[in-house]
Design an enzyme around this catalytic site. Structure first.
Site: not given
Length: 616
Positions: A384, A91
Site C-alpha cells: 500500500s 642514479e
C-alpha cells in the site's frame, strides 16, 4: 663441356640460392615487425596506472578512497629541486648530457659481469630505468638489455629531459603499492612533498633503488642507512655542505603512514553505482540502451560503458557528494540497534527536501562494502505504500474530487482480479480520506480504474523505478503488486514529489572532477512539475492523517509537518513506510532476505521506529 659444367653448377646452386633468399626475406620481415613493435611501444601515450578515486562529503572531507596503487602525480615544478638532484646524482650523474644510455657505464658493467660470470651489474640511466618500468620486464639478459637501449634512445627522441625526469619520478616504485615521489610523501608522512624536510625527502628517495630491501615499514634501519649515503652523495657533489649533511642525518624521521580511508560503505558503495548511471546518462549510453530491444546489442553497449568507467577510474576522479556524515553515522547505529541480533533486515533512504540530495542510506545490518545493498538493490513488493503514487495522486490530478469525496469500500473485481481489504472486511460508502487512512484495497482499485492503467503509469514513468516493466501495467499495480518491486531509495525518491509537486531524480553526487579540478560530470537539477498545488495539498493532508489517526500512528517528528503511508504485502512478508517531514523525505523496508511472515512482529511497529530515525 665448360658451358655444360657451368650450367650444371648453376642448377645445383639454385636450392642454396632459394634457401638464402627465403631466409633473407624472413629476416627482413622479422626486422620490420620488430621495428613496428618498437615504434608502437615507444609511442604509448600514457602508462596504464590507476590513480585514486576519492569521495568527498558535503563538508569537504574525504570519506572513502578507491585504489590498488597509491599515486599522487606531480609536475616537475611541484617536485623540489633537491629531490630531483638526489635522484640524478645517485642514479644518473650524466642524465642531462647522454642520449638515453651511457656507453662507458655499459662497458664497465659488461666487463664486471664477464669477470663474475653474472648479469648483475646494471649501468642503467634514468631513461633506461623508465623504459624498464614502462615497457619491459626486469629480466636480466643481454637480449632484453639491447631492447632497453633501443627504447631508451627512442624515448629521448620522443621526449625532452624534463618530461623523462617527470615520468621517472612519478612512476618509480616506492614499496607498499606506492608509486611516484608525490605518492610516497603522502603515504609515508601524510604531507605534500613540498612540506617535507630535506631529511624526509632523502629518506623516501632511498626506497626505489631496492623497494624490498629499503621498505621502511619492514627495514627501517636499512632505509635510514641508504638515506645517509644519499645525503653524503649530495654533499660530495656540492648540492649541500658536509655540515648540512651531518645535520640532516641527525634529524629524526617519524613515519606517519596513511591508512586507506573506507568510511561509510553503505553510502560509498551507492555513490560508485550512481557514478555509472551518471556517466551513462551524460555520454549517451542510457539512451542507446533505451532505444534497442536486442539483447546482444544491449550487452555490447554495457561492455562499452564498463570500459569507459575503467578508463575514468584509471585516470583518477574526485567525487563530491552530499553525504551528511553525522546523520549517516546516527542512522546506521540507531537502525542497527533497533534490528538487534535477529536475522531481520531493513533498508532505508533519507533525502534532503530542499536540495533533493541523498544524505543517508541504510543498506542493512552488518553491511560490508560491496555486499548486497538493500537500499538500492533490494527490490521488494511495496504494497500500500505504492498507492499514493499509483492511485491517489493521479486521481486528484485528473478529477475534481477532494479527500472528502465518497468512494465505496465493498467487494470489487476487475475481471478476475478481486482483492480483499485487510482482514477480509467490507465497507460501504466512505470518504477518500477514510479509505486512505485505513488503506482499503477495494476503494483504491475503484479509484485506479477511474484514472485508467495507462494514465496512472504516465505519472509513474516520470519517476525512476528501474525495475518496473511493461507487464506491470495492470490493475494489481494499484495495490503495489509488481513483477519485481521497488527499492527503498526509489520509493523515497518518488515521494519527494509530495514536497511541492516538483520532481528531479534524487542524487548523492554533486559533481565529479579530475585531479586538476576540471569538472567532468554533474546531474541536471532542473525540476519537472508532476503534481498541481491542489494535488500536493490533498496528498499532504492524507499522509498527515495516516500518522495522526491511521496505520502510521507511532511515527513522530519534531517537525511542524509529518506525513507517511504504510505498506504490508501478502503474508506479512514486507513492511514499508514512506513519507516526509519539513526536512527529509524517507522510506524504510523491513523484512527477511529470504521472505517469510512477520505477522508476529506487527504490533511492535519496528518499521515505524526505523522510519523515525531517518526523520531525525
Amino acid at each position: 663441356m665448360k658451358k655444360a659444367f657451368g650450367f650444371f653448377i648453376i642448377v645445383l646452386s639454385l636450392p642454396a640460392l632459394w634457401w638464402i633468399s627465403t631466409n633473407i626475406k624472413t629476416e627482413i620481415h622479422i626486422a620490420q615487425a620488430h621495428e613496428e613493435q618498437m615504434t608502437n611501444a615507444i609511442h604509448l601515450p600514457e602508462v596504464e596506472a590507476q590513480l585514486p578515486v576519492t569521495l568527498i562529503d558535503r563538508n569537504g572531507q574525504t570519506f572513502s578512497e578507491e585504489y590498488v596503487e597509491w599515486r599522487q602525480p606531480l609536475s616537475l615544478q611541484e617536485i623540489p629541486q633537491i629531490a630531483q638532484e638526489i635522484f640524478i646524482t645517485s642514479e644518473d650523474a650524466d642524465f642531462y648530457t647522454h642520449i638515453g644510455f651511457d656507453l662507458s657505464a655499459i662497458i664497465r658493467a659488461v666487463v664486471a659481469n664477464s669477470n663474475s660470470n653474472t648479469t648483475s651489474q646494471g649501468g642503467s640511466t634514468i631513461t633506461q630505468q623508465l623504459v624498464r618500468m614502462r615497457y619491459l620486464s626486469e629480466e636480466k639478459t643481454y637480449e632484453r638489455k639491447l631492447t632497453e637501449l633501443f627504447y631508451a634512445y627512442e624515448l629521448e627522441k620522443e621526449f625532452d629531459k624534463e618530461a623523462i625526469l617527470t615520468m621517472y619520478l612519478n612512476e618509480s616504485y616506492f614499496s607498499n603499492q606506492v608509486y611516484g615521489i608525490g605518492g610516497a610523501a603522502t603515504y609515508y608522512f601524510q604531507k605534500p612533498l613540498q612540506e617535507l624536510s630535506i631529511a624526509e625527502i632523502a629518506f623516501i628517495a632511498a626506497i626505489p633503488n631496492n623497494p624490498s630491501l629499503y621498505n621502511p615499514l619492514k627495514n627501517y634501519d636499512q632505509t635510514k642507512a641508504r638515506q645517509e649515503r644519499l645525503l653524503d652523495t649530495l654533499a660530495a657533489n656540492g648540492a649541500i655542505t658536509e655540515e648540512e649533511a651531518k645535520n640532516y642525518k641527525a634529524d629524526s624521521i617519524t613515519l606517519n603512514v596513511k591508512d586507506k580511508i573506507q568510511s561509510y560503505p553503505m553510502y560509498s558503495t551507492y555513490v560508485l553505482q550512481e557514478l555509472k548511471w551518471l556517466v551513462a546518462e551524460k555520454e549517451g549510453y542510457a539512451d542507446r540502451l533505451g532505444f534497442t530491444d536486442n539483447e546482444e546489442e544491449k550487452k555490447k553497449i554495457k561492455a562499452q560503458l564498463d570500459n569507459r568507467l575503467n578508463t575514468l577510474f584509471q585516470n583518477g576522479l574526485i567525487i563530491h557528494t552530499a553525504l551528511d556524515p553525522t546523520k549517516q553515522q546516527h542512522d546506521e547505529e540507531k537502525m542497527s540497534a533497533i534490528l538487534g541480533t535477529s536475522p531481520l533486515q531493513a533498508a532505508g533512504a533519507a533525502i534532503e527536501n530542499q536540495s533533493r540530495e541523498i544524505v543517508s542510506l541504510y543498506a542493512g545490518k552488518n553491511y560490508e562494502k560491496f555486499d548486497f545493498h538493500r537500499a538500492f538493490q533490494g527490490t521488494r513488493q511495496p504494497g500500500s505504500a505504492f498507492k499514493p503514487l499509483a492511485v491517489y495522486a493521479p486521481f486528484f490530478e485528473t478529477t475534481a474530487h477532494t479527500p472528502d469525496s465518497i468512494v465505496n469500500g465493498g467487494r470489487y473485481c476487475v475481471g478476475s482480479f478481486c482483492p480483499q481489504n485487510y482482514g477480509g472486511y467490507t465497507y460501504g460508502d466512505v470518504s477518500i480520506r477514510t479509505a486512505f487512512r485505513h488503506s482499503y484495497n477495494t476503494s483504491a482499485l475503484r479509484l485506479f480504474q477511474t484514472v485508467g492503467v495507462e494514465t496512472a503509469f504516465d505519472y509513474l514513468n516520470r519517476f525512476h523505478f528501474r525495475s518496473i516493466v511493461e507487464k506491470d501495467h495492470n490493475y494489481a499495480a494499484s495495490l503495489g503488486g509488481l513483477t519485481y518491486g521497488v527499492t527503498a531509495l526509489e520509493l523515497a525518491d518518488a515521494y519527494t514529489s509530495f514536497i511541492d509537486g516538483s520532481y528531479v531524480l534524487a542524487h548523492s553526487i554533486r559533481k565529479v572532477t579530475a585531479f586538476d579540478g576540471t569538472e567532468l560530470y554533474s546531474w541536471d537539477t532542473q525540476r519537472e512539475q508532476i503534481w498541481s498545488p491542489k494535488t500536493v495539498k490533498y496528498m499532504r493532508e492524507l499522509l498527515a492523517d495516516v500518522v495522526a489517526n491511521g496505520t502510521g500512528q507511532g511515527v513522530y517528528s519534531n517537525s511542524s509537518y509529518v506525513g507517511a503511508k504504510t505498506g504490508t504485502t501478502n503474508d506479512y512478508r514486507d513492511y514499508w513506510l514512506a513519507g516526509l517531514n519539513d526536512d527529509y523525505t524517507a522510506a524504510v523496508w523491513l523484512g527477511y532476505d529470504k521472505p517469510q511472515s512477520m505477522q508476529q512482529l506487527e504490533e511492535y511497529k519496528i518499521h515505524h521506529q526505523l522510519f523515525n530515525v531517518l526523520l531525525e
